[in-house]
Design an enzyme around this catalytic site. Structure first.
Site, PDB file in Angstrom:
ATOM      1  N   HIS A  93     142.473  20.441  13.584  1.00  0.00           N
ATOM      2  CA  HIS A  93     142.379  21.692  12.832  1.00  0.00           C
ATOM      3  C   HIS A  93     142.016  22.840  13.770  1.00  0.00           C
ATOM      4  O   HIS A  93     141.676  22.611  14.925  1.00  0.00           O
ATOM      5  CB  HIS A  93     141.395  21.572  11.660  1.00  0.00           C
ATOM      6  CG  HIS A  93     139.962  21.386  12.052  1.00  0.00           C
ATOM      7  ND1 HIS A  93     139.499  20.252  12.682  1.00  0.00           N
ATOM      8  CD2 HIS A  93     138.871  22.181  11.897  1.00  0.00           C
ATOM      9  CE1 HIS A  93     138.198  20.365  12.893  1.00  0.00           C
ATOM     10  NE2 HIS A  93     137.789  21.533  12.426  1.00  0.00           N
ATOM     11  N   HIS A  98     139.594  25.126  14.110  1.00  0.00           N
ATOM     12  CA  HIS A  98     138.270  25.659  14.453  1.00  0.00           C
ATOM     13  C   HIS A  98     138.044  25.698  15.969  1.00  0.00           C
ATOM     14  O   HIS A  98     138.476  24.807  16.695  1.00  0.00           O
ATOM     15  CB  HIS A  98     137.170  24.830  13.781  1.00  0.00           C
ATOM     16  CG  HIS A  98     137.033  25.154  12.315  1.00  0.00           C
ATOM     17  ND1 HIS A  98     136.363  24.341  11.436  1.00  0.00           N
ATOM     18  CD2 HIS A  98     137.490  26.209  11.586  1.00  0.00           C
ATOM     19  CE1 HIS A  98     136.406  24.889  10.226  1.00  0.00           C
ATOM     20  NE2 HIS A  98     137.084  26.010  10.284  1.00  0.00           N
ATOM     21  N   ASP A 100     135.647  25.019  17.931  1.00  0.00           N
ATOM     22  CA  ASP A 100     135.038  23.890  18.632  1.00  0.00           C
ATOM     23  C   ASP A 100     135.981  22.677  18.686  1.00  0.00           C
ATOM     24  O   ASP A 100     135.566  21.588  19.099  1.00  0.00           O
ATOM     25  CB  ASP A 100     133.686  23.509  18.001  1.00  0.00           C
ATOM     26  CG  ASP A 100     133.801  23.075  16.565  1.00  0.00           C
ATOM     27  OD1 ASP A 100     134.668  23.600  15.840  1.00  0.00           O
ATOM     28  OD2 ASP A 100     133.035  22.184  16.143  1.00  0.00           O
ATOM     29  N   HIS A 101     137.237  22.862  18.296  1.00  0.00           N
ATOM     30  CA  HIS A 101     138.240  21.798  18.429  1.00  0.00           C
ATOM     31  C   HIS A 101     139.436  22.230  19.280  1.00  0.00           C
ATOM     32  O   HIS A 101     140.261  21.399  19.628  1.00  0.00           O
ATOM     33  CB  HIS A 101     138.712  21.329  17.035  1.00  0.00           C
ATOM     34  CG  HIS A 101     137.618  20.658  16.265  1.00  0.00           C
ATOM     35  ND1 HIS A 101     137.532  19.288  16.123  1.00  0.00           N
ATOM     36  CD2 HIS A 101     136.525  21.167  15.649  1.00  0.00           C
ATOM     37  CE1 HIS A 101     136.436  19.000  15.438  1.00  0.00           C
ATOM     38  NE2 HIS A 101     135.814  20.117  15.137  1.00  0.00           N
ATOM     39  N   HIS A 138     138.181  20.577   4.672  1.00  0.00           N
ATOM     40  CA  HIS A 138     137.395  21.330   5.657  1.00  0.00           C
ATOM     41  C   HIS A 138     138.147  22.606   6.038  1.00  0.00           C
ATOM     42  O   HIS A 138     137.583  23.697   6.026  1.00  0.00           O
ATOM     43  CB  HIS A 138     137.164  20.421   6.861  1.00  0.00           C
ATOM     44  CG  HIS A 138     136.365  21.024   7.962  1.00  0.00           C
ATOM     45  ND1 HIS A 138     135.038  21.320   7.847  1.00  0.00           N
ATOM     46  CD2 HIS A 138     136.722  21.397   9.220  1.00  0.00           C
ATOM     47  CE1 HIS A 138     134.598  21.839   8.987  1.00  0.00           C
ATOM     48  NE2 HIS A 138     135.608  21.902   9.829  1.00  0.00           N
ATOM     49  N   ASP A 172     137.263  16.675  11.321  1.00  0.00           N
ATOM     50  CA  ASP A 172     136.131  17.070  10.488  1.00  0.00           C
ATOM     51  C   ASP A 172     136.413  16.808   9.001  1.00  0.00           C
ATOM     52  O   ASP A 172     135.904  17.507   8.125  1.00  0.00           O
ATOM     53  CB  ASP A 172     135.803  18.559  10.691  1.00  0.00           C
ATOM     54  CG  ASP A 172     135.182  18.819  12.058  1.00  0.00           C
ATOM     55  OD1 ASP A 172     135.015  17.863  12.842  1.00  0.00           O
ATOM     56  OD2 ASP A 172     134.872  19.996  12.346  1.00  0.00           O
ATOM     57  N   HIS A 182     132.434  14.807  15.038  1.00  0.00           N
ATOM     58  CA  HIS A 182     131.037  15.180  15.340  1.00  0.00           C
ATOM     59  C   HIS A 182     130.077  14.003  15.221  1.00  0.00           C
ATOM     60  O   HIS A 182     130.298  13.086  14.426  1.00  0.00           O
ATOM     61  CB  HIS A 182     130.539  16.269  14.364  1.00  0.00           C
ATOM     62  CG  HIS A 182     131.186  17.598  14.552  1.00  0.00           C
ATOM     63  ND1 HIS A 182     130.692  18.543  15.422  1.00  0.00           N
ATOM     64  CD2 HIS A 182     132.292  18.131  13.994  1.00  0.00           C
ATOM     65  CE1 HIS A 182     131.467  19.626  15.384  1.00  0.00           C
ATOM     66  NE2 HIS A 182     132.440  19.398  14.523  1.00  0.00           N
TER      67      HIS A 182
END
Ligand SMILES: [Fe+2]
Length: 255
Positions: free
Chosen positions: A56, A58, A60-61, A114, A133, A171
């Protein structure tokens, strides 16, 4: 020969993963939270990344996308409906798409919840799924772009995979998830045992992932909305599974 997997920490609580098919030499990076630990894993394993699979959009990915593409000339694949927010994307996938990865085969499972375009990657021959996530050990992702029924339907798709499926997540949230799970399902002995194990692993700074679907079905409250004990604990004996799931998600948001 089954997939070989190297899992490591990135940022504060993200997982980085390399998945390597020894027969063909192909190596996938699953999400790119940051570059440095991924490069260390490449050095450690000697595997050269050929593709980056994004779950996805985001930050942090996808933070390492462009740097990794420049270094390895790899192909970046991600969800079609989030393509405009995934740096360097070369190929897009959607629900039901299937592609070869060396001697394995990857099924793309669309799991909105998410984010609206989130996808999971199921390596069918090795029996491994990368859930980003969407599904966590003892938890599920926060609903940033969708409503509870969307996530409920997405988790049902994952729950329909073979029970022995090995699950890698985005995570390391398991210890906090265990505390919450016990708050809605305090008499579940499998959960209590698992929570103790998780605590000792985290105290030793060890990862609690991967997990398996069979373990999650027995202990993850977000996959157990049908469970009569949880329903009784919530005072929702006659509610729909979807409503019970929504209540569990709501409680977790403020836990
Ligand atoms: Fe995310």
């Amino acid at each position: 020969m089954a997939l070989e997997i190297e899992q490591f920490m990135c940022r504060s609580d993200n997982f980085g993963v390399l998945a390597h098919d020894p027969a063909s030499g192909e190596t996938a990076i699953i999400d790119a939270p940051e570059t440095a630990p991924i490069l260390e894993a490449v050095d450690r394993t000697g595997w050269t990344p050929t593709v980056l699979l994004v779950t996805h959009h985001h930050g942090d990915h996808v933070a390492g996308n462009l740097d990794l593409k420049k270094r390895f000339g790899l192909k970046i694949v991600g969800p079609r409906s989030e393509a405009d927010r995934i740096p360097g994307i070369d190929g897009t996938v959607g629900d039901g798409d299937r592609f070869a990865f060396g001697t394995d085969e990857v099924d793309v499972i669309s799991t909105p919840g998410h984010t609206a375009g989130h996808v999971c990657y199921h390596f069918t021959r090795s029996g491994v799924v990368f859930t980003g996530d969407t599904l966590f050990a003892l938890g599920c992702g926060r609903l940033f772009e969708c409503k509870p029924p969307d996530m409920f339907a997405s988790l049902k798709k994952l729950a329909a995979l073979p029970l022995e499926t090995v699950i890698y997540c985005g995570h390391e949230y398991t210890e906090a998830n265990a505390r919450f799970a016990l708050s809605v399902d305090p008499s579940n002995s499998a959960l209590k045992e698992r929570a103790a194990l998780i605590q000792s692993r985290r105290a030793a700074n060890q990862a609690t992932l991967p997990t398996t679907l069979i373990e999650e079905m027995a202990t993850n409250p977000f996959l157990r909305a049908h469970d009569p004990v949880i329903r009784r604990n919530l005072g929702m004996e006659t509610a729909s599974d979807e409503a019970v799931f929504a209540e569990i998600r709501k409680r977790k948001d403020i836990f």
